[in-house]
Design a protein around this motif. Structure first.
Motif, PDB file in Angstrom:
ATOM      1  N   GLN A  74       0.781  -1.256   0.054  1.00 35.46           N
ATOM      2  CA  GLN A  74      -0.027  -0.047  -0.155  1.00 35.46           C
ATOM      3  C   GLN A  74       0.816   1.205   0.073  1.00 35.46           C
ATOM      4  OE1 GLN A  74      -3.199   0.181   2.843  1.00 35.46           O
ATOM      5  NE2 GLN A  74      -3.953  -2.013   2.486  1.00 35.46           N
ATOM      6  N   GLN A  75       0.449   2.335  -0.807  1.00 30.14           N
ATOM      7  CA  GLN A  75       1.211   3.510  -0.905  1.00 30.14           C
ATOM      8  C   GLN A  75       0.801   4.713   0.431  1.00 30.14           C
ATOM      9  OE1 GLN A  75       0.559   5.741  -4.473  1.00 30.14           O
ATOM     10  NE2 GLN A  75       2.738   6.041  -4.453  1.00 30.14           N
ATOM     11  N   LEU A  76       1.796   5.084   1.118  1.00 28.11           N
ATOM     12  CA  LEU A  76       1.693   6.092   1.806  1.00 28.11           C
ATOM     13  C   LEU A  76       1.448   7.317   1.104  1.00 28.11           C
ATOM     14  CD1 LEU A  76       2.095   7.607   4.855  1.00 28.11           C
ATOM     15  CD2 LEU A  76       4.276   8.109   4.173  1.00 28.11           C
ATOM     16  N   ALA A  77       0.275   8.089   1.096  1.00 28.29           N
ATOM     17  CA  ALA A  77       0.054   9.154   0.586  1.00 28.29           C
ATOM     18  C   ALA A  77       1.237  10.219   0.485  1.00 28.29           C
ATOM     19  CB  ALA A  77      -1.190   9.751   1.020  1.00 28.29           C
ATOM     20  N   GLU A  78       1.357  10.639  -0.625  1.00 32.36           N
ATOM     21  CA  GLU A  78       2.484  11.653  -0.637  1.00 32.36           C
ATOM     22  C   GLU A  78       2.494  12.915   0.346  1.00 32.36           C
ATOM     23  OE1 GLU A  78       2.926  12.805  -4.865  1.00 32.36           O
ATOM     24  OE2 GLU A  78       3.283  10.865  -5.579  1.00 32.36           O
ATOM     25  N   THR A  79       1.263  13.233   0.533  1.00 36.23           N
ATOM     26  CA  THR A  79       1.194  14.257   1.599  1.00 36.23           C
ATOM     27  C   THR A  79      -0.117  13.905   2.372  1.00 36.23           C
ATOM     28  OG1 THR A  79       1.865  15.858   0.020  1.00 36.23           O
ATOM     29  CG2 THR A  79       0.409  16.792   1.792  1.00 36.23           C
ATOM     30  N   GLY A  80       0.040  14.134   3.651  1.00 34.52           N
ATOM     31  CA  GLY A  80      -1.036  13.630   4.495  1.00 34.52           C
ATOM     32  C   GLY A  80      -1.129  14.955   5.590  1.00 34.52           C
ATOM     33  N   PRO A 107      12.697  18.750  12.236  1.00 39.74           N
ATOM     34  CA  PRO A 107      11.313  19.212  12.481  1.00 39.74           C
ATOM     35  C   PRO A 107      10.591  19.456  11.032  1.00 39.74           C
ATOM     36  CG  PRO A 107      12.701  20.305  14.020  1.00 39.74           C
ATOM     37  CD  PRO A 107      13.413  19.628  13.085  1.00 39.74           C
ATOM     38  N   ALA A 108       9.573  19.136  10.661  1.00 39.47           N
ATOM     39  CA  ALA A 108       8.935  19.195   9.300  1.00 39.47           C
ATOM     40  C   ALA A 108       7.854  20.701   9.268  1.00 39.47           C
ATOM     41  CB  ALA A 108       8.203  18.023   9.010  1.00 39.47           C
ATOM     42  N   THR A 109       8.189  21.464   8.020  1.00 35.50           N
ATOM     43  CA  THR A 109       7.437  22.529   7.687  1.00 35.50           C
ATOM     44  C   THR A 109       6.782  21.962   6.424  1.00 35.50           C
ATOM     45  OG1 THR A 109       9.018  24.368   8.505  1.00 35.50           O
ATOM     46  CG2 THR A 109       7.332  24.795   7.085  1.00 35.50           C
ATOM     47  N   LEU A 110       5.378  21.583   6.540  1.00 36.29           N
ATOM     48  CA  LEU A 110       4.541  20.768   5.541  1.00 36.29           C
ATOM     49  C   LEU A 110       4.405  21.813   4.438  1.00 36.29           C
ATOM     50  CD1 LEU A 110       2.267  18.558   7.351  1.00 36.29           C
ATOM     51  CD2 LEU A 110       4.640  18.199   6.764  1.00 36.29           C
ATOM     52  N   GLY A 111       4.102  21.427   3.263  1.00 44.03           N
ATOM     53  CA  GLY A 111       3.768  22.325   2.229  1.00 44.03           C
ATOM     54  C   GLY A 111       5.005  22.507   0.920  1.00 44.03           C
ATOM     55  N   LEU A 112       5.820  21.466   1.302  1.00 42.81           N
ATOM     56  CA  LEU A 112       6.921  21.260   0.309  1.00 42.81           C
ATOM     57  C   LEU A 112       6.549  20.977  -0.964  1.00 42.81           C
ATOM     58  CD1 LEU A 112       9.757  19.723   2.247  1.00 42.81           C
ATOM     59  CD2 LEU A 112       9.443  22.052   1.957  1.00 42.81           C
ATOM     60  N   SER A 113       7.018  21.601  -2.130  1.00 45.20           N
ATOM     61  CA  SER A 113       6.457  21.178  -3.469  1.00 45.20           C
ATOM     62  C   SER A 113       7.564  19.826  -3.755  1.00 45.20           C
ATOM     63  CB  SER A 113       6.955  22.219  -4.340  1.00 45.20           C
ATOM     64  OG  SER A 113       8.450  22.377  -4.417  1.00 45.20           O
ATOM     65  N   ARG A 114       7.022  19.315  -4.922  1.00 43.97           N
ATOM     66  CA  ARG A 114       7.754  17.995  -5.367  1.00 43.97           C
ATOM     67  C   ARG A 114       9.105  18.268  -5.675  1.00 43.97           C
ATOM     68  NH1 ARG A 114       5.539  13.320  -7.457  1.00 43.97           N
ATOM     69  NH2 ARG A 114       6.824  11.941  -8.540  1.00 43.97           N
ATOM     70  N   GLU A 115       9.376  19.399  -6.022  1.00 49.44           N
ATOM     71  CA  GLU A 115      10.962  19.764  -6.332  1.00 49.44           C
ATOM     72  C   GLU A 115      11.516  19.873  -5.041  1.00 49.44           C
ATOM     73  OE1 GLU A 115      13.632  22.987  -8.759  1.00 49.44           O
ATOM     74  OE2 GLU A 115      11.321  23.131  -8.628  1.00 49.44           O
ATOM     75  N   ASN A 119      15.189  18.096  -3.324  1.00 51.85           N
ATOM     76  CA  ASN A 119      16.613  18.656  -3.240  1.00 51.85           C
ATOM     77  C   ASN A 119      16.761  19.169  -1.927  1.00 51.85           C
ATOM     78  OD1 ASN A 119      17.045  18.830  -5.985  1.00 51.85           O
ATOM     79  ND2 ASN A 119      15.451  20.234  -6.256  1.00 51.85           N
ATOM     80  N   ILE A 120      15.814  19.259  -0.938  1.00 51.22           N
ATOM     81  CA  ILE A 120      16.074  19.757   0.491  1.00 51.22           C
ATOM     82  C   ILE A 120      17.001  18.706   1.060  1.00 51.22           C
ATOM     83  CG2 ILE A 120      13.934  18.604   1.479  1.00 51.22           C
ATOM     84  CD1 ILE A 120      13.777  21.264   3.305  1.00 51.22           C
ATOM     85  N   SER A 121      17.813  19.345   1.614  1.00 55.52           N
ATOM     86  CA  SER A 121      18.736  18.353   2.614  1.00 55.52           C
ATOM     87  C   SER A 121      18.555  18.134   3.927  1.00 55.52           C
ATOM     88  CB  SER A 121      20.011  19.030   2.489  1.00 55.52           C
ATOM     89  OG  SER A 121      20.766  19.218   1.269  1.00 55.52           O
ATOM     90  N   ALA A 122      18.449  16.997   4.228  1.00 52.11           N
ATOM     91  CA  ALA A 122      18.133  16.659   5.762  1.00 52.11           C
ATOM     92  C   ALA A 122      19.251  17.038   6.668  1.00 52.11           C
ATOM     93  CB  ALA A 122      18.148  15.038   5.919  1.00 52.11           C
ATOM     94  N   VAL A 123      19.013  17.482   7.893  1.00 58.64           N
ATOM     95  CA  VAL A 123      19.819  17.983   8.849  1.00 58.64           C
ATOM     96  C   VAL A 123      20.557  16.703  10.006  1.00 58.64           C
ATOM     97  CG1 VAL A 123      20.182  19.615  10.728  1.00 58.64           C
ATOM     98  CG2 VAL A 123      18.763  20.238   8.549  1.00 58.64           C
ATOM     99  N   SER A 124      21.829  16.959  10.034  1.00 59.00           N
ATOM    100  CA  SER A 124      22.312  15.892  10.847  1.00 59.00           C
ATOM    101  C   SER A 124      22.253  16.451  12.469  1.00 59.00           C
ATOM    102  CB  SER A 124      23.969  15.791  10.572  1.00 59.00           C
ATOM    103  OG  SER A 124      24.470  15.064  11.650  1.00 59.00           O
ATOM    104  N   MET A 125      22.129  15.395  13.273  1.00 60.17           N
ATOM    105  CA  MET A 125      21.777  15.832  14.646  1.00 60.17           C
ATOM    106  C   MET A 125      23.262  15.110  15.377  1.00 60.17           C
ATOM    107  SD  MET A 125      18.703  16.858  15.170  1.00 60.17           S
ATOM    108  CE  MET A 125      17.881  17.277  13.791  1.00 60.17           C
ATOM    109  N   ARG A 126      24.323  15.034  14.609  1.00 59.60           N
ATOM    110  CA  ARG A 126      25.499  14.300  15.519  1.00 59.60           C
ATOM    111  C   ARG A 126      26.298  15.464  15.226  1.00 59.60           C
ATOM    112  NH1 ARG A 126      28.144   9.557  12.159  1.00 59.60           N
ATOM    113  NH2 ARG A 126      28.915  11.335  10.800  1.00 59.60           N
TER     114      ARG A 126
END
Length: 304
Positions: free
Chosen positions: A71-77, A148-156, A160-167
């Motif tokens: 089953q597919q997780l909806a791209e946006t919830g 932390p997430a700021t929802l509303g990102l476009s597909r692009e 391209n957004i980079s995840a942030v390291s916690m280390r």
């Protein structure tokens, strides 16, 4: 020949060729990719763009299996966004999807975030991937970004957004970005009774051990592992009644905090390498999985 008949035939050809060395089997191509004995499983599953039309079920082990009825997780919830959509890896068993959505609601209730960013789960039919993970094959694994997430990102933006390291730069401890939000979402994931293990970098496990003043039972599920400082990896148990699913050994007793501290100590002060036996044969390179390595049910998963 229909694509379904071709996939089934290709799988059977792969089985017939097992034990014949590294010879390339001259068969037609699937989605422009030549099917060879050495990469048969990852090529077939990596190019299957839709789930098998079967009841949802995991077959095999987390690193050697496939997924029926993905089953597919909806791209946006309302409380999550799936990332790196071009990979088509936002598929899973319905139990895994429910766990992810539950974590996302915990995240959205925290003042630091609107929810979570969800990384790789599984391919539509599970199985080995063309690139990346060795696990994530049976629809029971998911990567959750730690930022932390700021929802509303476009597909692009999701590409391209980079995840942030916690280390921290020393590779051992958490940095200043690690805080209550990260602790709460990892704890929520670990406290779900369906969760088997959580993989995260050793410094984060130590930070959670140091911060916990209440019930520590959930800590035993949080296991230190290499990498995993941009995201944490949630693995759930074989669902009830999933007879084709191969369970992982239970986590050791105790909270695991001493083990995590030893990992940190070894990062900061690496022990000397063990001397190699000059008479020992050189290690063999890791062999690509073929269809013969996977449960027989995976042939039906490919053919549907």
């Amino acid at each position: 020949m229909s694509i379904l008949r071709f996939i089934g035939a290709a799988a059977l050809l792969g089985l017939a060729a097992c034990g014949s060395g590294t010879q390339t089997i001259p068969v037609p191509t699937l989605a422009g990719v030549e099917v060879t004995q050495s990469g048969l499983a990852k090529q077939l599953f990596g190019n299957k763009g839709r789930p098998a039309a079967l009841p949802s079920a995991p077959y095999g082990f987390y690193s050697k299996g496939c997924l029926a009825g993905g089953q597919q997780l909806a791209e946006t919830g309302p409380t999550w966004q799936a990332m790196r959509l071009s990979r088509n890896r936002n598929w899973a068993h319905p139990e895994m999807i429910d766990v992810v959505q539950r974590i996302s609601r915990t995240a959205a209730a925290h003042p630091a975030s609107n929810g979570i960013y969800v990384g790789d789960m599984s391919q539509p039919a599970g199985g080995p991937m063309l690139t990346g993970h060795a696990s994530h094959q049976i629809g029971l694994d998911a990567d959750i970004w730690l930022m932390p997430a700021t929802l509303g990102l476009s597909r692009e933006q999701r590409e391209n957004i980079s995840a942030v390291s916690m280390r921290r730069a020393n590779g051992a401890y958490t940095n200043s970005r690690w805080g209550d939000f990260q602790r709460q979402i990892v704890k929520a994931a670990a406290q779900d009774p369906r969760t088997e293990r959580i993989f995260i970098f050793p410094g984060a496990k130590v930070a959670m051990c140091d911060a916990e003043t209440g019930n520590r039972d959930y800590l035993r599920k949080i296991r230190p592992w290499y990498g995993h400082h941009y995201h944490f990896h949630v693995r759930i148990k074989c669902p009830a009644g999933a007879q084709g699913c191969v369970a992982q050994d239970p986590v050791p007793a105790g909270d695991g905090c001493a083990d995590a501290r030893q990992w940190v100590s070894n990062i900061l002060n690496p022990p000397p390498p063990k001397p190699r036996d000059p008479n020992a044969p050189p290690p063999k390179p890791k062999r690509e999985l073929t269809m013969a390595d996977l449960p027989q049910a995976c042939q039906a998963v490919l053919a549907r």
